[in-house]
Design an enzyme around this catalytic site. Sequence first.
Site, PDB file in Angstrom:
ATOM      1  NE  ARG A  92      13.909  14.012   1.179  1.00  0.00           N
ATOM      2  CZ  ARG A  92      14.185  12.889   0.925  1.00  0.00           C
ATOM      3  NH1 ARG A  92      14.621  12.953  -0.809  1.00  0.00           N
ATOM      4  NH2 ARG A  92      14.594  11.667   1.527  1.00  0.00           N
TER       5      ARG A  92
ATOM      6  CB  SER B   6       9.019  10.385  -4.685  1.00  0.00           C
ATOM      7  OG  SER B   6      10.089  11.232  -5.501  1.00  0.00           O
ATOM      8  N   GLY B   7      11.531  10.377  -2.593  1.00  0.00           N
ATOM      9  CA  GLY B   7      12.289   9.417  -1.353  1.00  0.00           C
ATOM     10  C   GLY B   7      12.134   9.279  -0.448  1.00  0.00           C
TER      11      GLY B   7
ATOM     12  CG  HIS C  53      17.705  10.751  -5.266  1.00  0.00           C
ATOM     13  ND1 HIS C  53      16.503  11.270  -5.053  1.00  0.00           N
ATOM     14  CD2 HIS C  53      17.702   9.635  -3.896  1.00  0.00           C
ATOM     15  CE1 HIS C  53      15.792  10.285  -4.218  1.00  0.00           C
ATOM     16  NE2 HIS C  53      16.046   9.780  -3.636  1.00  0.00           N
TER      17      HIS C  53
ATOM     18  CB  VAL D 161       8.380   1.838  -2.559  1.00  0.00           C
ATOM     19  CG1 VAL D 161       9.468   0.865  -3.523  1.00  0.00           C
ATOM     20  CG2 VAL D 161       8.893   3.022  -2.265  1.00  0.00           C
TER      21      VAL D 161
ATOM     22  CB  CYS E  67      16.819   5.474  -3.620  1.00  0.00           C
ATOM     23  SG  CYS E  67      15.864   6.848  -2.978  1.00  0.00           S
TER      24      CYS E  67
ATOM     25  CE  LYS F 209      19.310   4.883   6.108  1.00  0.00           C
ATOM     26  NZ  LYS F 209      18.274   4.840   5.272  1.00  0.00           N
TER      27      LYS F 209
ATOM     28  CB  THR G 264      -0.997  -0.430   1.315  1.00  0.00           C
ATOM     29  OG1 THR G 264      -0.328  -0.458   2.271  1.00  0.00           O
ATOM     30  CG2 THR G 264      -1.799  -1.233   1.042  1.00  0.00           C
TER      31      THR G 264
ATOM     32  CG  ASN H 263      13.557   9.083  -6.128  1.00  0.00           C
ATOM     33  OD1 ASN H 263      13.634   9.934  -7.196  1.00  0.00           O
ATOM     34  ND2 ASN H 263      12.778   8.805  -4.700  1.00  0.00           N
ATOM     35  CB  THR H 264      10.237   5.731  -6.530  1.00  0.00           C
ATOM     36  OG1 THR H 264      10.139   5.974  -7.600  1.00  0.00           O
ATOM     37  CG2 THR H 264      10.039   7.286  -5.484  1.00  0.00           C
TER      38      THR H 264
HETATM   39  P1  NAP Z   1       5.549   4.463   3.004  1.00  0.00           P
HETATM   40  O1  NAP Z   1       4.879   4.490   1.728  1.00  0.00           O
HETATM   41  O2  NAP Z   1       5.449   4.855   4.485  1.00  0.00           O
HETATM   42  O3  NAP Z   1       4.760   2.291   2.944  1.00  0.00           O
HETATM   43  C1  NAP Z   1       5.122   1.506   3.676  1.00  0.00           C
HETATM   44  C2  NAP Z   1       4.388   0.006   3.867  1.00  0.00           C
HETATM   45  O4  NAP Z   1       4.985  -0.934   4.788  1.00  0.00           O
HETATM   46  C3  NAP Z   1       3.275   0.139   3.749  1.00  0.00           C
HETATM   47  O5  NAP Z   1       2.968  -0.734   2.899  1.00  0.00           O
HETATM   48  C4  NAP Z   1       2.982  -0.034   5.226  1.00  0.00           C
HETATM   49  O6  NAP Z   1       1.148  -0.517   5.429  1.00  0.00           O
HETATM   50  C5  NAP Z   1       3.719  -0.830   5.734  1.00  0.00           C
HETATM   51  N1  NAP Z   1       3.563  -1.099   7.074  1.00  0.00           N
HETATM   52  C6  NAP Z   1       3.817  -0.095   8.045  1.00  0.00           C
HETATM   53  N2  NAP Z   1       3.576  -1.243   9.390  1.00  0.00           N
HETATM   54  C7  NAP Z   1       3.393  -1.978   9.118  1.00  0.00           C
HETATM   55  C8  NAP Z   1       3.171  -3.386   9.455  1.00  0.00           C
HETATM   56  N3  NAP Z   1       3.447  -3.763  10.919  1.00  0.00           N
HETATM   57  N4  NAP Z   1       3.439  -4.496   8.288  1.00  0.00           N
HETATM   58  C9  NAP Z   1       3.478  -4.826   7.794  1.00  0.00           C
HETATM   59  N5  NAP Z   1       3.359  -3.951   6.994  1.00  0.00           N
HETATM   60  C10 NAP Z   1       3.314  -2.398   7.055  1.00  0.00           C
HETATM   61  O7  NAP Z   1       7.170   4.153   2.968  1.00  0.00           O
HETATM   62  P2  NAP Z   1       8.485   3.902   1.120  1.00  0.00           P
HETATM   63  O8  NAP Z   1       8.576   4.753   1.341  1.00  0.00           O
HETATM   64  O9  NAP Z   1       6.906   3.335  -0.017  1.00  0.00           O
HETATM   65  O10 NAP Z   1       9.056   2.778   1.823  1.00  0.00           O
HETATM   66  C11 NAP Z   1       9.417   2.333   2.108  1.00  0.00           C
HETATM   67  C12 NAP Z   1      10.659   1.046   2.465  1.00  0.00           C
HETATM   68  O11 NAP Z   1      11.275   1.378   0.971  1.00  0.00           O
HETATM   69  C13 NAP Z   1      11.091   1.778   3.237  1.00  0.00           C
HETATM   70  O12 NAP Z   1      11.866   1.280   3.925  1.00  0.00           O
HETATM   71  C14 NAP Z   1      12.120   3.146   2.251  1.00  0.00           C
HETATM   72  O13 NAP Z   1      13.011   2.868   3.363  1.00  0.00           O
HETATM   73  C15 NAP Z   1      12.272   1.935   1.509  1.00  0.00           C
HETATM   74  N6  NAP Z   1      12.650   3.054   0.483  1.00  0.00           N
HETATM   75  C16 NAP Z   1      12.145   3.407  -0.037  1.00  0.00           C
HETATM   76  C17 NAP Z   1      12.814   4.404  -1.516  1.00  0.00           C
HETATM   77  C18 NAP Z   1      11.891   5.806  -1.923  1.00  0.00           C
HETATM   78  O14 NAP Z   1      11.703   6.118  -3.217  1.00  0.00           O
HETATM   79  N7  NAP Z   1      10.669   6.231  -1.102  1.00  0.00           N
HETATM   80  C19 NAP Z   1      13.749   4.334  -1.806  1.00  0.00           C
HETATM   81  C20 NAP Z   1      14.049   3.211  -1.348  1.00  0.00           C
HETATM   82  C21 NAP Z   1      14.121   2.251  -0.599  1.00  0.00           C
HETATM   83  P3  NAP Z   1      -0.183   0.220   6.106  1.00  0.00           P
HETATM   84  O15 NAP Z   1      -0.841   1.353   4.594  1.00  0.00           O
HETATM   85  O16 NAP Z   1      -0.670  -0.428   6.227  1.00  0.00           O
HETATM   86  O17 NAP Z   1       0.039   1.339   6.703  1.00  0.00           O
END
Ligand code: NAP
Length: 351
Positions: free
Chosen positions: A235, A179-180, A242, A16, A150, A205, A13, A327-328
């Site tokens: 940022r 978006s990161g 990025h 990413v 990213c 990192k 949801t 990045n995404t």
């Molecule tokens: P996000 O939009 O906040 O999404 C987080 C996801 O984790 C949601 O699907 C959420 O589900 C789920 N979640 C939260 N608590 C949970 C639980 N207790 N059990 C199972 N699922 C749970 O975050 P994001 O930006 O997509 O990033 C996700 C990961 O990818 C992070 O670790 C981030 O560091 C990494 N990342 C992000 C990027 C980027 O460009 N954004 C790039 C590289 C890596 P609900 O909707 O049900 O809460």
Amino acid sequence: MTNKMEVGILGATGMVGQQFIRFLEGHPWFEITWLGASGRSAGKRYSDAAKWNLSGDAPDRIRSMQVTESVAGNSVPKLLFSAMDASVATEIERAFAAAGHIVVSNSSNHRMEPDVPLLVPEVNACHLRILPWQKQLRGWQGAIVTNPNCSTVTLTMALGPLKPFGIRRVIATTMQAVSGAGYPGVPSMDILGNIVPYIGKEEEKMQEETQKILGTATSERIEPLDALVSAHCNRVAVIDGHTVAVSVEFESNPSQAEVIEALQSFRGEPQKRNLPSAPAAPVHYLPEQDRPQPRRDAERERGMACSVGRLRPCPVLHWKFVALAHNTIRGAAGAAVLNAELMFVEGLLDG
Ligand code: NAP
């Protein structure tokens, strides 16, 4: 009926997770059949659980699928892409790997563990050789494989082709898209017309992940590259893409023509094996004096290529240039899908 491999998404949801859904739509080998998230979303239709942040709508088939709690079980596919919140990813990813799943993760949680490959498949596909050791060490039937942060992916895609010149010191200054930070990310009042010169834990990192990715793997350890890497992370008010300004010192002192030739001719395992998500050329060298730019270059090759430009002598180190990647996509969902494709052709998803 389909003969594609069934795959699931942990964190389906989130920001990413949505990129995974979009990137995997129409994939020739993989088909999403399972969507995992938190207990807050479990039991809901995807369209009710997720606030879709990408352009257009989620695919109809996905919109009507039910979201499941992220617990291993019979109905969960063997291959899982993970985009879970970092605060929960450690335990949940390990539980799935222990239960026999291959977790291809975006989260930072396992990236620096010595038995976990941190892949940029064009640069270090051979690091997959550590996987049997990971399984033996942890007693897992499954495994965890990760892709980098990213901003690190942008830097390492540009440095990978230059490794034969002997990388000694690197200074990298990022200009990272909003978006990161996921959704809703940085408050608009903080970022519009502004630059925030701090992204929590990002510099550490970028420094250590770069050394690991450019390092050397044996069957039992990954020896980081013995090069100094200094990162400044900022940022900026950009949506996607990025940008990294890089200065590098080499053991040899290659000519400008040699550096450009190394960047342009670079090909890795994904290109040799013609993987479905591989860009034809991982690095595009742009000769224009004002490129790369996020709005013009981030989407190059479906967002899977790194664009490099402005190569010029550095009065402090040897050469400086600007690199850019999406990045995404290349920094998250696309990177993980490319990792899984490599594992697929290596036979690591069998059984
Ligand atoms: P996000 O939009 O906040 O999404 C987080 C996801 O984790 C949601 O699907 C959420 O589900 C789920 N979640 C939260 N608590 C949970 C639980 N207790 N059990 C199972 N699922 C749970 O975050 P994001 O930006 O997509 O990033 C996700 C990961 O990818 C992070 O670790 C981030 O560091 C990494 N990342 C992000 C990027 C980027 O460009 N954004 C790039 C590289 C890596 P609900 O909707 O049900 O809460």
